[in-house]
Scaffold this motif. Structure first.
Motif, short mmCIF file in Angstrom:
data_model
loop_
_atom_site.label_atom_id
_atom_site.label_comp_id
_atom_site.label_asym_id
_atom_site.label_seq_id
_atom_site.Cartn_x
_atom_site.Cartn_y
_atom_site.Cartn_z
N HIS A 76 -16.70 24.46 13.69
CA HIS A 76 -15.45 25.16 14.01
C HIS A 76 -14.38 24.86 12.97
CE1 HIS A 76 -12.21 26.91 16.32
NE2 HIS A 76 -11.59 25.74 16.37
N MET A 122 -12.60 27.63 10.55
CA MET A 122 -11.15 27.78 10.52
C MET A 122 -10.63 27.66 9.09
SD MET A 122 -9.53 28.23 13.54
CE MET A 122 -7.96 27.37 13.47
N ILE A 135 -14.05 33.43 13.25
CA ILE A 135 -13.82 32.05 13.67
C ILE A 135 -15.06 31.49 14.36
CG2 ILE A 135 -12.55 30.60 15.31
CD1 ILE A 135 -10.95 31.22 12.84
N ILE A 142 -3.45 32.21 13.69
CA ILE A 142 -4.62 31.39 13.39
C ILE A 142 -4.55 30.02 14.05
CG2 ILE A 142 -3.65 30.55 11.21
CD1 ILE A 142 -7.36 31.33 11.94
N ASN A 162 -7.30 27.13 17.27
CA ASN A 162 -7.90 25.81 17.09
C ASN A 162 -8.46 25.35 18.43
OD1 ASN A 162 -8.50 23.07 16.81
ND2 ASN A 162 -6.89 22.77 15.29
#
Length: 412
Positions: free
Chosen positions: A399, A403, A264, A355, A359
């Motif tokens: 990011h 993801m 990530i 997952i 975030n």
């Protein structure tokens, strides 16, 4: 013992709700006011005789004070020693530092210890990668994940910029009995170290570091490699048998958390060299546990800066054969687990379940709001020509793409 900056961590996004000590503020609020963020604390360090801190080996005697600017308790003059630290980062104009207090001291409610670190984040124009990584590590409940706190640093009255105050890693990890903290690192610069027999992993002892522990560590890695790499193993990956016994030698949860977080964050330190790759051998279960996590200010830049759409960081896909110069011991080690189809299924299933908690989009915005008032001065100090709003936007896009890449892989 001084105790300052008791701070409730930002509420977990989506399904995780927890209170913990974090990077944002130290006044008990969940998230800083983005329109009017509170000032970060200021640290003043004065070395004896005003001497420069110009060595990673030799400490300078010094005094330390902290001004919380109304958001944290102040710390009056306190004695300590200071020296340089780091490898790649020590070679940069803005230096990172190791702080060794004469007596144990606590920052923002954390356990009191003598050793702390000031990370310069010079190679990270956002100054956020380490902080975000620590945040995500805590969302995954990864043991011994560092806490961190932004400060301004004045050294002998010279403003050095924004730093990240955090625990010294080896001192933050609690070991019991015959436990061992080890680092896999090509710098190979510790007192007790060795190369593993089959893939030549550079293994260095962090704690304890002595001859007896060195011999035990060699035996541990001999056993591991005998299970991971049968005699016929060469550079071409082949299936790793789930029943070979390798799974009994590792804490699988720690491996999955570690890989997911590094993917990530786009951190390639563990395969490119490896560097700053810490593992713990715990005597109570006789297994290797991956972590604690460390060193995210540059790892994301090593293979890709503008192309984070793949999953090259952990080399999940063997069809994406790396060029010879990238066929490092680190790559051969971490990618080996993904030669076991059972582990791959377990990793994908687990990653799907967590997952969305990773975030960090809102967290990046919050941290950016804290640092924005300081970054123009920071860039000017170190002769950089960046716009901080653009850097934050870049990080958020990076990011998001990482993801999406991981989601694509785990949903295949």
């Amino acid at each position: 013992m001084n105790v300052i900056c008791l701070n409730l961590k930002i509420l977990m996004l989506l399904i995780i709700v927890a209170t913990m000590f974090g990077t944002l503020g130290c006044d008990g609020t969940d998230e800083p006011n983005r329109e009017n963020p509170k000032p970060i604390p200021t640290i003043h360090i004065y070395t004896e005789g005003g001497l420069p801190v110009d060595s990673k080996e030799d400490y300078r005697n010094a005094t330390f004070t902290l001004d919380g600017h109304g958001t944290c308790d102040n710390i009056g003059e306190t004695d300590l020693r200071i020296r340089g630290r780091g490898n790649s980062t020590w070679a940069q104009p803005k230096k990172p530092y190791r702080l060794n207090f004469n007596t144990a001291i606590s920052f923002f409610g954390l356990p009191a210890v003598r050793n702390w670190v000031l990370l310069a984040n010079y190679l990270d124009e956002t100054h956020l990668f380490n902080s975000v990584a620590f945040e995500l590590g805590q969302r995954l409940n990864m043991p011994w994940t560092n806490n961190s706190f932004f400060v301004e640093l004045y050294l002998n009255d010279s403003w050095q910029g924004v730093y990240l105050l955090t625990q010294h890693l080896s001192g933050n990890v609690v070991l019991n009995g015959d436990d061992i903290l080890m680092e896999l690192d090509v710098y190979f610069d510790e007192d007790h170290q060795f190369y593993s027999d089959i893939i030549e992993l550079p293994v260095m002892l962090q704690n304890p570091s002595n001859v007896a522990t060195l011999e035990r560590a060699k035996d541990i890695w001999d056993k591991i490699e005998s299970k991971l790499y049968p005699p016929i193993y060469a550079n071409t990956p082949e299936v790793l048998d789930s029943n070979s016994g390798w799974r009994d030698l590792f804490n699988l949860q720690s491996i999955m958390d570690y890989f997911l977080l590094y993917e990530i964050m786009g951190n390639t330190e563990i395969i490119a060299w490896p560097k700053s790759f810490f593992v713990r051998y715990l005597a109570n279960d006789e297994k290797i546990h991956f972590g604690p996590i460390w060193d995210f200010d540059w790892g994301w830049q090593q293979y890709y800066i503008d192309s984070p759409d793949g999953i090259d960081a952990i080399s999940y896909r063997k069809s994406n054969t790396p060029p010879p110069e990238r066929n490092t011991p680190g790559r051969r080690f971490v990618s080996r687990f993904f030669d076991d189809p059972k582990f791959v299924r377990e990793y994908k299933q687990y990653s799907k379940s967590v997952i969305e908690t990773l975030n960090a989009d809102k967290y990046i915005d919050s941290l950016g709001a804290v640092l924005k008032p300081y970054m123009a001065k920071e860039y000017e100090k170190w002769e950089k020509t960046y716009n901080y709003n653009e850097q934050i936007a870049w990080f958020k896009n990076f990011h998001k793409r990482k993801m999406n890449a991981v989601k694509s892989y785990i949903n295949e």
